[in-house]
Design an enzyme around this catalytic site. Structure first.
Site, PDB file in Angstrom:
ATOM      1  N   SER A 294       0.855  -1.194   0.000  1.00 55.91           N
ATOM      2  CA  SER A 294       0.000   0.000   0.000  1.00 55.91           C
ATOM      3  C   SER A 294       0.887   1.238   0.000  1.00 55.91           C
ATOM      4  CB  SER A 294      -0.856   0.000   1.274  1.00 55.91           C
ATOM      5  OG  SER A 294      -1.565   1.209   1.410  1.00 55.91           O
TER       6      SER A 294
ATOM      7  N   TYR B 216      -1.891  -1.324  10.382  1.00 54.71           N
ATOM      8  CA  TYR B 216      -1.991  -1.551   8.930  1.00 54.71           C
ATOM      9  C   TYR B 216      -0.706  -1.073   8.231  1.00 54.71           C
ATOM     10  CZ  TYR B 216      -3.794  -1.272   4.138  1.00 54.71           C
ATOM     11  OH  TYR B 216      -3.970  -1.437   2.777  1.00 54.71           O
TER      12      TYR B 216
HETATM   13  P1  NAD Z   1     -11.506  -6.314  -0.536  1.00 56.56           P
HETATM   14  O1  NAD Z   1     -12.036  -6.325   0.862  1.00 56.56           O
HETATM   15  O2  NAD Z   1     -12.419  -5.923  -1.636  1.00 56.56           O
HETATM   16  O3  NAD Z   1     -10.838  -7.721  -0.892  1.00 56.56           O
HETATM   17  C1  NAD Z   1     -10.018  -8.398   0.028  1.00 56.56           C
HETATM   18  C2  NAD Z   1     -10.352  -9.877   0.025  1.00 56.56           C
HETATM   19  O4  NAD Z   1      -9.451 -10.535   0.945  1.00 56.56           O
HETATM   20  C3  NAD Z   1     -11.778 -10.184   0.501  1.00 56.56           C
HETATM   21  O5  NAD Z   1     -12.434 -11.047  -0.422  1.00 56.56           O
HETATM   22  C4  NAD Z   1     -11.580 -10.887   1.847  1.00 56.56           C
HETATM   23  O6  NAD Z   1     -12.557 -11.874   2.121  1.00 56.56           O
HETATM   24  C5  NAD Z   1     -10.181 -11.510   1.654  1.00 56.56           C
HETATM   25  N1  NAD Z   1      -9.540 -11.818   2.933  1.00 56.56           N
HETATM   26  C6  NAD Z   1      -9.471 -11.044   4.042  1.00 56.56           C
HETATM   27  N2  NAD Z   1      -8.846 -11.698   5.022  1.00 56.56           N
HETATM   28  C7  NAD Z   1      -8.509 -12.922   4.539  1.00 56.56           C
HETATM   29  C8  NAD Z   1      -7.864 -14.062   5.077  1.00 56.56           C
HETATM   30  N3  NAD Z   1      -7.438 -14.080   6.355  1.00 56.56           N
HETATM   31  N4  NAD Z   1      -7.688 -15.138   4.289  1.00 56.56           N
HETATM   32  C9  NAD Z   1      -8.130 -15.141   3.009  1.00 56.56           C
HETATM   33  N5  NAD Z   1      -8.764 -14.100   2.452  1.00 56.56           N
HETATM   34  C10 NAD Z   1      -8.949 -12.997   3.196  1.00 56.56           C
HETATM   35  O7  NAD Z   1     -10.262  -5.312  -0.475  1.00 56.56           O
HETATM   36  P2  NAD Z   1      -9.162  -4.874  -1.564  1.00 56.56           P
HETATM   37  O8  NAD Z   1      -9.123  -3.400  -1.482  1.00 56.56           O
HETATM   38  O9  NAD Z   1      -9.341  -5.538  -2.856  1.00 56.56           O
HETATM   39  O10 NAD Z   1      -7.851  -5.415  -0.820  1.00 56.56           O
HETATM   40  C11 NAD Z   1      -6.859  -6.193  -1.433  1.00 56.56           C
HETATM   41  C12 NAD Z   1      -5.501  -5.725  -0.956  1.00 56.56           C
HETATM   42  O11 NAD Z   1      -5.274  -4.403  -1.422  1.00 56.56           O
HETATM   43  C13 NAD Z   1      -5.303  -5.689   0.552  1.00 56.56           C
HETATM   44  O12 NAD Z   1      -4.057  -6.252   0.882  1.00 56.56           O
HETATM   45  C14 NAD Z   1      -5.323  -4.202   0.873  1.00 56.56           C
HETATM   46  O13 NAD Z   1      -4.565  -3.904   2.020  1.00 56.56           O
HETATM   47  C15 NAD Z   1      -4.701  -3.661  -0.381  1.00 56.56           C
HETATM   48  N6  NAD Z   1      -4.941  -2.233  -0.634  1.00 56.56           N
HETATM   49  C16 NAD Z   1      -6.215  -1.769  -0.865  1.00 56.56           C
HETATM   50  C17 NAD Z   1      -6.405  -0.418  -1.110  1.00 56.56           C
HETATM   51  C18 NAD Z   1      -7.787   0.144  -1.368  1.00 56.56           C
HETATM   52  O14 NAD Z   1      -7.951   1.382  -1.366  1.00 56.56           O
HETATM   53  N7  NAD Z   1      -8.800  -0.656  -1.611  1.00 56.56           N
HETATM   54  C19 NAD Z   1      -5.315   0.453  -1.122  1.00 56.56           C
HETATM   55  C20 NAD Z   1      -4.033  -0.062  -0.893  1.00 56.56           C
HETATM   56  C21 NAD Z   1      -3.857  -1.409  -0.652  1.00 56.56           C
END
Ligand code: NAD
Length: 255
Positions: free
Chosen positions: A138, A153
């Site tokens: 991130s 985080y």
């Molecule tokens: P999201 O919530 O849409 O998707 C995340 C998925 O991970 C979900 O389906 C959830 O069920 C799954 N998950 C959570 N804990 C888990 C576990 N213990 N085992 C297996 N699966 C698990 O969110 P996203 O935004 O697509 O997140 C994906 C990645 O992107 C994350 O690592 C997040 O930190 C990172 N990220 C997101 C953003 C943003 O703005 N959305 C920004 C920077 C980084």
């Protein structure tokens, strides 16, 4: 021969978009998600579009589950070529002095411990023929430190980049590339895994952005825009790139 990818958090957001992007390129995708119904939905969508996908219920912070599901994948598909280590949560956003050890551990284990587990246990399947891994970090913890309450985080996300660099050097020997992406705000379901406490207001320092907080497009990014970058890093188009963290944030983190 068809390439095989394991994608964690493949049931939603960035992971789901990457799964569809990979499948469009003819890659077989194995979706690991703690929410199996979501992974199943993405699987069905990919299959309906003519791609190949499998869904697995896995908590990626649990070593036994990681080991046994990777073995299932390898028995079913015969190989693992790519790992998109992406599952993660925002977790509890709270002032440090109020944060419980359990809340701290939940974020670190879901985001960072899982990264170690997935990389560690994927190596044996990639060692002979090489492969490519991408880790979702991130902007938080790397370029951005002004999202108050995100101490756990941001620490997990900084740890992922340090780990990625160690792994890139160590695994270069086996022709395994390891890179990270650092997205800014992306429209996903991550708010469902975010518990922002009221007391964060007490530690906030006001940040004033000159002209909106998303310089390039004046809005949050789409998961598909991140998926394109992940596909580039997974594919041979980036065959000389390893140990690199790539920002996918429209310059948001430079403000
Ligand atoms: P999201 O919530 O849409 O998707 C995340 C998925 O991970 C979900 O389906 C959830 O069920 C799954 N998950 C959570 N804990 C888990 C576990 N213990 N085992 C297996 N699966 C698990 O969110 P996203 O935004 O697509 O997140 C994906 C990645 O992107 C994350 O690592 C997040 O930190 C990172 N990220 C997101 C953003 C943003 O703005 N959305 C920004 C920077 C980084």
């Amino acid at each position: 021969m068809k390439k095989i990818a394991v994608i964690t958090g493949g049931g939603s957001g960035i992971g789901a978009a990457a799964a569809k992007r990979f499948a469009k390129e003819g890659i077989t995708v194995c979706l690991f998600d703690v929410e199996e119904s979501r992974a199943e939905e993405v699987k069905e969508e990919i299959i309906s579009l003519g791609g190949e996908a499998f869904a697995y219920e896995v908590d990626v912070s649990d070593e036994d589950q990681v080991v046994s599901k990777l073995q299932e994948v390898s028995e079913k598909t015969g190989a693992i070529d790519y790992l998109f280590n992406n599952a993660g949560i925002n977790g509890t956003l709270q002032p440090i002095e109020e944060m419980s050890v359990d809340n701290w551990d939940q974020t670190i284990q879901t985001n960072l411990r899982s990264t170690f587990l997935m990389v560690k246990h994927t190596v044996p399947y990639m060692k002979k023929h090489g492969g490519s891994m991408v880790i979702t970090s991130s902007i938080n913890g790397n370029r951005t430190f002004s999202n108050f309450g995100m101490s756990a985080y941001s620490t997990s996300k900084a740890g992922q980049v340090a780990f990625m660099k160690m792994a890139a050097l160590e695994l270069a020997n086996y022709n395994i590339r390891v890179n990270a992406i650092c997205p800014g705000a992306i429209e996903t379901n991550i708010d469902e895994n975010t518990d922002q406490k009221e007391s964060v207001k007490e530690i906030e320092i006001p940040v004033e952005y000159p002209e909106g907080s998303h310089p390039l497009e004046e809005k949050a990014g789409k998961p598909e825009q991140v998926a394109d970058v992940v596909y580039f890093l997974i594919s041979d188009a980036s065959s000389h790139v390893t140990g690199t963290a790539m920002y996918v944030d429209g310059a948001e983190s430079l403000l």
